[in-house]
Design a protein around this motif. Sequence first.
Motif: not given
Length: 546
Positions: A166-189
């Motif tokens: 079981p996990i819990r997900l966080w999505d952090v939106p970023l701008q890398l080289q003017e391109t939308p990117s996503t940093l995905r962080i999960v936690q083992d629940m």
Amino acid sequence: MSYRDPSDKLELLLQRQLHYVRRSRCGVRWLPWLGGVLLILLLLVQEWLLPDALSTAQHSLFVVLAGLTLTALLYLGMTRLAQCLDKILQGQRELLQLFYSHPLPMWLQQQERLLAVNQAALTLYEVDVDQFASLSEQQLLGERLAGDENQPDSLRVLTLTQREVPIRLWDVPLQLQETPSTLRIVQDMTAFQQAREAIQERERRYRQLIDYLPDGVLIQQHEYILFANPAAQQILSGRSSATVMGLPLWTFIREQSVPVEQVLPNDGCYMERRLRRLDGTEFDAEIASTPTLVDGKPAIQMIVRDISEAKALRTRLTDANHRLKYLSGKMLEIQEQERKAMSRELHDEVGQNLTALKIHLQMASRRQDKPVDWQQLVDIADRCVQQIRDMSLMLRPPQLDTLGLQAALQWHMDRLRGQLPERSSLHVAATLLGLSDHIQVALFRIVQEALNNIIKHAQAQVVEVRLQHRGNHISLDIEDDGRGFDINANNNSNLQGHASPHHQAGLGLISMSERAALLGGELQIVTSPGLGTRLHVTIPMHKGAV
């Protein structure tokens, strides 16, 4: 349970780096403009100071000064730019170090392309970098956990070793080289889920324990009942079928004019109170209360224990102890009276007859010339024998040992025929033959005592004695149509040691009750002044009774 977003530190570092970039871009952008403005100002100053007399040497000196000034400005700008770039590189190194060493699994992706993944994510999914890059979105994010519809970020993934996590997900939106990117962080629940299940199991066991407690458990908040276990519901409702939850607490308090906080204890100790049930009946209760929390708000947990039966039992035990003390004293008194009566009988009757027999024998031995009245001596001896036999029969009739209970009872009633009413009868069931000795003695003594009381006090015209077998019990009924008595007044006078018109009868009733109790039975008395008396004795037919 709340969670701190693990992307907070990343966001802070990114904001700091963006701030450095903006400042450096701002400084470098304005340096050429500043140099140009200064050069124009210098030319204007030259034209104003030396409009016509500008020599070649002066012109060369002016150009050198202007170039040095512009070079100095450009040097300062490039130095500032280098410092900003160093800070940006340092921030990037910190970001990468935080990213790769962070204990939470995370990866950075740009659209569908994987840019970076840390070691924690590889450990969670049990893959290497190449295998992680080949995982699909469904494999990475799994499916939503059942029962967590209110938490859209609660998921369950399946590793390559078929282990569900079981996990819990966080999505952090970023701008890398003017391109939308996503940093995905999960936690083992897993640990959290195990802890939550352990808490739920403890709550279930606690609720089960509360439900099976014989004492009532209540939780009240603002003087209203929020929770009541089955024991509390039964104690407070009585014969009513209405629920006690949601009702104000003062509904069950007898002293409704007194504030609740003054009626209930608040130190955890038990206190006796008189409470009222929903059906209107009152009862004695022990109450203890302790503070607690319900949904983070203060409440009071109460323990309610019905002690009405316990108090009644203590009262009966106290009365029984008083009766036992009184009975013991009276038994000793009766024993001394019986010994005194036996001594008087032996001295006055048997002793005198034996003395008379002795005197006659002595006179006969001295006067041999006179005839001896042998018949008189025989009569005296017969009287002695009869008196001794009567005393023996009073102690224990031989019929009880030789012929059984029915014959002994019939003999005793025949012996009292002149004192009992003419309409006296005895009925003994044929199935009661062969009773054990201790039961026969107890029944005989109960009948003997009851008939003595009838003769002394009842003034009855009809007496019936019935001994029969009912189920697993022996039933003895002794009934008369005499004047009866007030049994409550009689018992109170006996317990207090006061004399009463039926004092000896009351002592006999206690003696009969004790004899029945010794065999596991009981004595019930139904009587009223002027309405006769009925004694009902039941003795269980336990093993060894016959």
